[in-house]
Scaffold this motif. Structure first.
Motif, mmCIF file in Angstrom:
data_model
loop_
_atom_site.group_PDB
_atom_site.id
_atom_site.type_symbol
_atom_site.label_atom_id
_atom_site.label_comp_id
_atom_site.label_asym_id
_atom_site.label_seq_id
_atom_site.Cartn_x
_atom_site.Cartn_y
_atom_site.Cartn_z
ATOM 1 N N TYR A 99 0.939 -1.269 -0.118
ATOM 2 C CA TYR A 99 0.079 -0.058 0.089
ATOM 3 C C TYR A 99 0.596 1.220 -0.231
ATOM 4 C CZ TYR A 99 -3.401 3.472 1.588
ATOM 5 O OH TYR A 99 -4.103 4.408 1.767
ATOM 6 N N LEU A 100 1.932 1.411 0.822
ATOM 7 C CA LEU A 100 2.694 2.350 0.734
ATOM 8 C C LEU A 100 3.451 2.439 -0.609
ATOM 9 C CD1 LEU A 100 4.481 2.190 4.475
ATOM 10 C CD2 LEU A 100 2.475 3.412 3.676
ATOM 11 N N VAL A 101 3.828 1.573 -1.240
ATOM 12 C CA VAL A 101 4.331 1.702 -2.569
ATOM 13 C C VAL A 101 3.432 2.253 -3.608
ATOM 14 C CG1 VAL A 101 5.358 0.252 -4.543
ATOM 15 C CG2 VAL A 101 6.049 -0.336 -2.285
ATOM 16 N N THR A 102 2.164 1.898 -3.659
ATOM 17 C CA THR A 102 1.047 2.434 -4.353
ATOM 18 C C THR A 102 0.946 3.860 -4.088
ATOM 19 O OG1 THR A 102 0.162 0.278 -4.435
ATOM 20 C CG2 THR A 102 -1.272 2.350 -4.848
ATOM 21 N N LEU A 103 0.876 4.359 -2.778
ATOM 22 C CA LEU A 103 0.684 5.719 -2.320
ATOM 23 C C LEU A 103 1.837 6.536 -2.812
ATOM 24 C CD1 LEU A 103 -1.705 6.663 -0.824
ATOM 25 C CD2 LEU A 103 -0.341 6.516 1.328
ATOM 26 N N ALA A 104 3.378 5.782 -2.838
ATOM 27 C CA ALA A 104 4.183 6.784 -3.220
ATOM 28 C C ALA A 104 4.387 7.246 -4.587
ATOM 29 C CB ALA A 104 5.450 6.036 -2.635
ATOM 30 N N VAL A 105 4.053 6.064 -5.266
ATOM 31 C CA VAL A 105 4.135 6.140 -6.747
ATOM 32 C C VAL A 105 2.959 7.076 -7.124
ATOM 33 C CG1 VAL A 105 3.679 4.914 -9.041
ATOM 34 C CG2 VAL A 105 5.047 3.844 -6.950
ATOM 35 N N ALA A 106 1.674 6.889 -6.809
ATOM 36 C CA ALA A 106 0.415 7.722 -7.182
ATOM 37 C C ALA A 106 0.672 9.136 -6.734
ATOM 38 C CB ALA A 106 -0.792 7.187 -6.294
ATOM 39 N N LEU A 107 1.417 9.623 -5.701
ATOM 40 C CA LEU A 107 1.742 10.763 -5.333
ATOM 41 C C LEU A 107 2.558 11.453 -6.287
ATOM 42 C CD1 LEU A 107 1.474 13.117 -3.184
ATOM 43 C CD2 LEU A 107 3.036 12.331 -1.841
ATOM 44 N N ALA A 108 3.842 10.783 -6.477
ATOM 45 C CA ALA A 108 4.677 11.383 -7.607
ATOM 46 C C ALA A 108 3.910 11.538 -8.934
ATOM 47 C CB ALA A 108 5.744 10.357 -7.649
#
Length: 325
Positions: free
Chosen positions: A83-92
């Motif tokens: 989930y944190l990987v998804t959140l980081a990529v989506a934020l970028a």
């Protein structure tokens, strides 16, 4: 299917509403409406890629490696990492989309303000995720409080469960309220439409568009959340299988979780593989004990006469022929 349909409806309504608000706002500001109209589509396209990368970050090998390193079988930890990987990529990707499509002429700081609106949505999603885990994970106090109340009877279990349920919505509700106000303020002060014929109306429209942008940020990880949501039925089925099979207690020198369902005729001692079951069962009591010790679970009466009526006398029994059976 139901949860997927609900999220699809939410995302669809959010995309259409943002496209309408953004197009009207850009036209009133004298800017090209095409980039603003396409902004929701680009953002959610990036979200699909981000969620796919998050799903790929979750694997059985990572769960096994974590178990060897930490000595605990914790698949939910690996799911949270995805989930944190998804959140980081989506934020970028969200930041790049804001800089590319929301750089409105005459309002150089507009894309930063709308990026701030998106950050409000990302923060709301993260807080809701953490609150959900805190109130449903056996590792935290609320579930253990329900488990402790289950030892004193059904009434205390119901009261405690209801109290924890009401308490669990406080943080998400407050977070959503703060995010709505903050995103509206950021959109209103973005400067879009300040040179139009009616600056006040343009500012209100920009504020509403800011709340729509915050919704995009909140739903940025919806695809991964749906994928993670499928873990729940799997854990529920595992719990049902374990309860019906009634696994025999075995000592392997490792820890296990004792799960007692709130029902007087059902008791279950799960093995280490059923740790995931407890994640989804906040209404059951959960305790940790060493498998080298005998499980401290109240034994049920094994007299069959208690569970079924006595047999009829020989004279009243009906004999069924073999060819009818």
């Amino acid at each position: 299917v139901g949860s997927s349909a609900d999220v699809f409806e939410s995302v669809g309504a959010e995309i259409i509403g943002a496209m309408i608000l953004g197009g009207r706002l850009a036209r009133d500001a004298g800017a090209d409406p095409a980039p603003v109209v396409f902004f929701p589509l680009v953002v959610h396209s990036i979200d699909v890629v981000a969620s796919s990368l998050g799903v790929l970050a979750v694997s059985k090998e990572r769960v096994v490696a974590l178990e060897r390193r930490e000595g605990e079988y914790a698949p939910m930890v690996v799911l949270q990492q995805g989930y944190l990987v998804t959140l980081a990529v989506a934020l970028a990707g969200f930041g790049l989309a804001c800089f590319w499509l929301l750089d409105v002429e005459g309002a150089p700081a507009a894309w930063r303000h709308f990026l701030g609106c998106g950050l409000c949505g990302f923060g709301t999603a993260f807080v809701c995720m953490r609150a959900s885990r805190y109130y449903t994970d056996y590792a935290f106090e609320p579930v253990r409080r329900i488990a402790e109340s289950a030892t004193t009877g059904h009434a205390t279990t119901i009261i405690t469960g209801l109290a924890v349920g009401l308490e669990s919505v406080v943080a998400p509700v407050l977070t959503v309220g703060v995010a709505v106000v903050a995103s509206y303020h950021l959109g209103r002060t973005s400067g879009v439409g300040a040179t139009s014929g009616d600056p006040a109306a343009a500012a209100r429209a920009a504020g509403l568009f800011g709340t729509a942008v915050a919704t995009m940020g909140m739903l940025a990880s919806a695809v991964y959340v749906l994928a993670m949501n499928n873990f729940g039925p799997i854990a529920d089925n595992a719990g049902g299988i374990a309860e019906m099979s009634r696994p025999v207690h075995q000592s392997n020198g490792r820890g296990a979780f004792a799960v007692w369902v709130v029902h007087p005729t059902h008791r279950l001692i799960s093995t280490q593989s059923a740790n995931v079951v407890v994640e989804q069962h906040a209404v059951v009591g959960v305790g940790h004990q060493d498998l080298d010790q005998e499980p401290k679970v109240r034994e049920e009466p094994r007299d069959l006469a208690v569970a079924q009526p006595p047999l009829a006398p020989e004279a009243e029994r009906v004999v069924v022929p073999d060819h009818v059976r």
